[in-house]
Design a protein around this motif. Sequence first.
Motif, PDB file in Angstrom:
ATOM      1  N   GLN A 182     -10.076  -2.356  -0.973  1.00  0.00           N
ATOM      2  CA  GLN A 182     -11.149  -1.439  -0.600  1.00  0.00           C
ATOM      3  C   GLN A 182     -10.582  -0.048  -0.284  1.00  0.00           C
ATOM      4  O   GLN A 182      -9.539   0.059   0.366  1.00  0.00           O
TER       5      GLN A 182
ATOM      6  N   GLU B 103     -10.203  -7.514  -0.174  1.00  0.00           N
ATOM      7  CA  GLU B 103     -10.338  -6.721   1.053  1.00  0.00           C
ATOM      8  C   GLU B 103      -9.301  -5.600   1.097  1.00  0.00           C
ATOM      9  O   GLU B 103      -9.609  -4.462   1.444  1.00  0.00           O
ATOM     10  N   HIS B 104      -8.070  -5.908   0.705  1.00  0.00           N
ATOM     11  CA  HIS B 104      -7.005  -4.899   0.693  1.00  0.00           C
ATOM     12  C   HIS B 104      -7.297  -3.786  -0.302  1.00  0.00           C
ATOM     13  O   HIS B 104      -6.850  -2.648  -0.121  1.00  0.00           O
TER      14      HIS B 104
ATOM     15  N   TRP C 185      -9.677   0.560   3.308  1.00  0.00           N
ATOM     16  CA  TRP C 185      -8.903  -0.477   4.004  1.00  0.00           C
ATOM     17  C   TRP C 185      -7.882   0.162   4.935  1.00  0.00           C
ATOM     18  O   TRP C 185      -7.251   1.169   4.623  1.00  0.00           O
ATOM     19  N   LYS C 186      -7.730  -0.424   6.097  1.00  0.00           N
ATOM     20  CA  LYS C 186      -6.672  -0.021   7.016  1.00  0.00           C
ATOM     21  C   LYS C 186      -6.183  -1.248   7.755  1.00  0.00           C
ATOM     22  O   LYS C 186      -6.915  -2.236   7.912  1.00  0.00           O
ATOM     23  N   SER C 187      -4.951  -1.210   8.161  1.00  0.00           N
ATOM     24  CA  SER C 187      -4.381  -2.330   8.897  1.00  0.00           C
ATOM     25  C   SER C 187      -5.228  -2.595  10.132  1.00  0.00           C
ATOM     26  O   SER C 187      -5.722  -1.675  10.784  1.00  0.00           O
ATOM     27  N   ASP C 188      -5.410  -3.888  10.456  1.00  0.00           N
ATOM     28  CA  ASP C 188      -6.267  -4.242  11.585  1.00  0.00           C
ATOM     29  C   ASP C 188      -5.515  -4.254  12.911  1.00  0.00           C
ATOM     30  O   ASP C 188      -5.965  -4.830  13.889  1.00  0.00           O
TER      31      ASP C 188
ATOM     32  N   HIS D 198       0.865  -1.175   0.000  1.00  0.00           N
ATOM     33  CA  HIS D 198       0.000   0.000   0.000  1.00  0.00           C
ATOM     34  C   HIS D 198       0.905   1.229   0.000  1.00  0.00           C
ATOM     35  O   HIS D 198       1.617   1.467   0.978  1.00  0.00           O
TER      36      HIS D 198
END
Length: 643
Positions: free
Chosen positions: A143, A140-141, A146-149, A118
């Motif tokens: 989107q 999912e990435h 998206w942000k790191s979980d 990213h």
Amino acid sequence: MLPCTHRRTVGLAVVLLITAGVALSEKTKLDEDGIYDFREDKIFDDVIEGKRIVSVFFHDPHLAASESVKYEYRLACKELKEEGVDMQYGIVDTSNANTRGLLRRFSIFRVPTVLIFHESIPYQFYGNLTRTGLVEVMREHAQPNWKSDHADGIVTELSDDTIQDFTLSRRAVMMMFYAPWCNHCKQMEPAYMDAAEMMQEHKPAVPFGRVDGAKYSDISTRFNVTGFPTLIFYRNGQEIRYDGARSAHEIAQWIKVRIAPASTPLKPLAGAAKKHGTISKDAVVVGFFPSDEAPELVTFHELADAFRGDLKFAHMIGSDAMEIARQEFGVTSDALGFVIIRDSRLPVRKGEKKYAVFDDDMFDYAAAKTFVENNFRSLVNFGTKKNWMMRFAPIRPLVVVMTDIEWESTRLIQHEIDQLAQVAEKFPDINFAIADPEEMGELVPQLGLSDHDEDAVACFIEDERSRFPLPGAFTADKMIEHLQRHENGELKPYYRSQKEPSRNQGPVKTLVASSFERLAGDVSKDVVILFVTQVSSDCQKFEAVLKKVHKQLVSDSTLFFRFDVELNDLPVNFNAPSTPSLAMWPSGKERSSQPEVYKGRRRIDSILEFIRKNSGLSQSSTAEDPAPASKAESEQQSDHEEL
């Protein structure tokens, strides 16, 4: 046999590409499926930089499992493309010598694997390596939101006001010093966050913090931080620098070793110590003490802590323990004693036992530490990725044999062990190791063993600059002759070298190991060398600045070169402190001497001043008055600087 990954199989690579029906465009580096085929590290950087999100599959075409996942990855990419998912895709052949630097750069130890970038920041793929699993995670990435979980607050931001309490009020903590402009820091951040989560779940948990070292320069100075990123582990007030791989797993495992008990308690049972040594499959140090209040036990734990991460320690306590020490190992002291039980799988020198006994009545720490260092090795020793840096990298001279090793059944290589033991008996001043080439990775080409396909190959390492690979397959007789020829001065050292470019034009020429003496050995000229790695955009930016320096200098008596330290051995006694680094050998100075190292900012005017100050030429011959540099040129600098 040496693994296929260490052979030059260009013809096979071409056949694989043809059978896969992949037609490459030299201009775009895209195959017919619209997937980038990364054959060179520099192409990788060109593609990754500036892209919102790129998924990259790392594989080895010589591994059937890897090729199977590659097929699944291509299907996943095709499905996502048909959906119109906003993502770029790429594949890296890690068996290609031109891309192996990426494995080290991103701390990839096993393939196949996937990284998702990213804005040039790599994130580890977590999921099933099937078409369905790949599509699910990559979608999912992609989107927009998206942000790191990673959980908020998993890493504590530290400042002048909080760092003292953070480091001193806890038994163990990990800290990362970073700078907001540092690309290496940005690339490491996901792995650091992952490691923080792993250690948050560990018992006991280890808190992670980070310091903006550029903003809080006084903290950087206090901790002697000279570059970013720097990781420092604090345990009981003791500072330990992390110098391992930049992956979450490696960071977490490194910490776990350092917070575990340094010595394992054993029940005082007959045969327990020897059994513990056999199970450990390594050398083990076992201490025997009459009670848990013995002052020598404290010293023993300090000794165990000093060897943490390398040697295993254990201890027994009580009168039964002292009796076992006397009966099984011949310990004579009633107050204390420890034995080094050597690796049961390996031979010892004639006349030696499988163990060494330390039973001085005075348990002096320094004497005990020296005793361990001098006695834990067998006649021949196993070298592994885990123990190499601590056990073998510091010791010279060394003979290392590379052969495939099944660690669960080392008896399969008993012939090679016995052959090496024959050599070791004749050369008592040399150390001997046997290792698996696939596990040792980059060490294989460094020793000049990449192009060999014999069952066992070997190299004699006299020192860091002098390596002498054995021609052909290893046998005891051939190695003995090889070492005798070295003693007679008949061998020339091996230097790993790129092929010299057929057209070496431009202001900053390419220097390789084989051309060093011819191109840079003229002591009548000033020689300026930029030490780089081919995968670093940082190095490319510095080289661009150096080209402008050359233009400003206008001197035929100053030579400018770039030298890739990952693909070449420098045939002089100098180690570049980091990459990129700039060093200069003034005219009149032998190249065997230490150069002047540039430590300033990456500015044209500063580098010009450095060259003129250190030049061995008369000032009139170094340059005409340079044209003034533009503000943009003079202030050009890299994202990653030493402080």
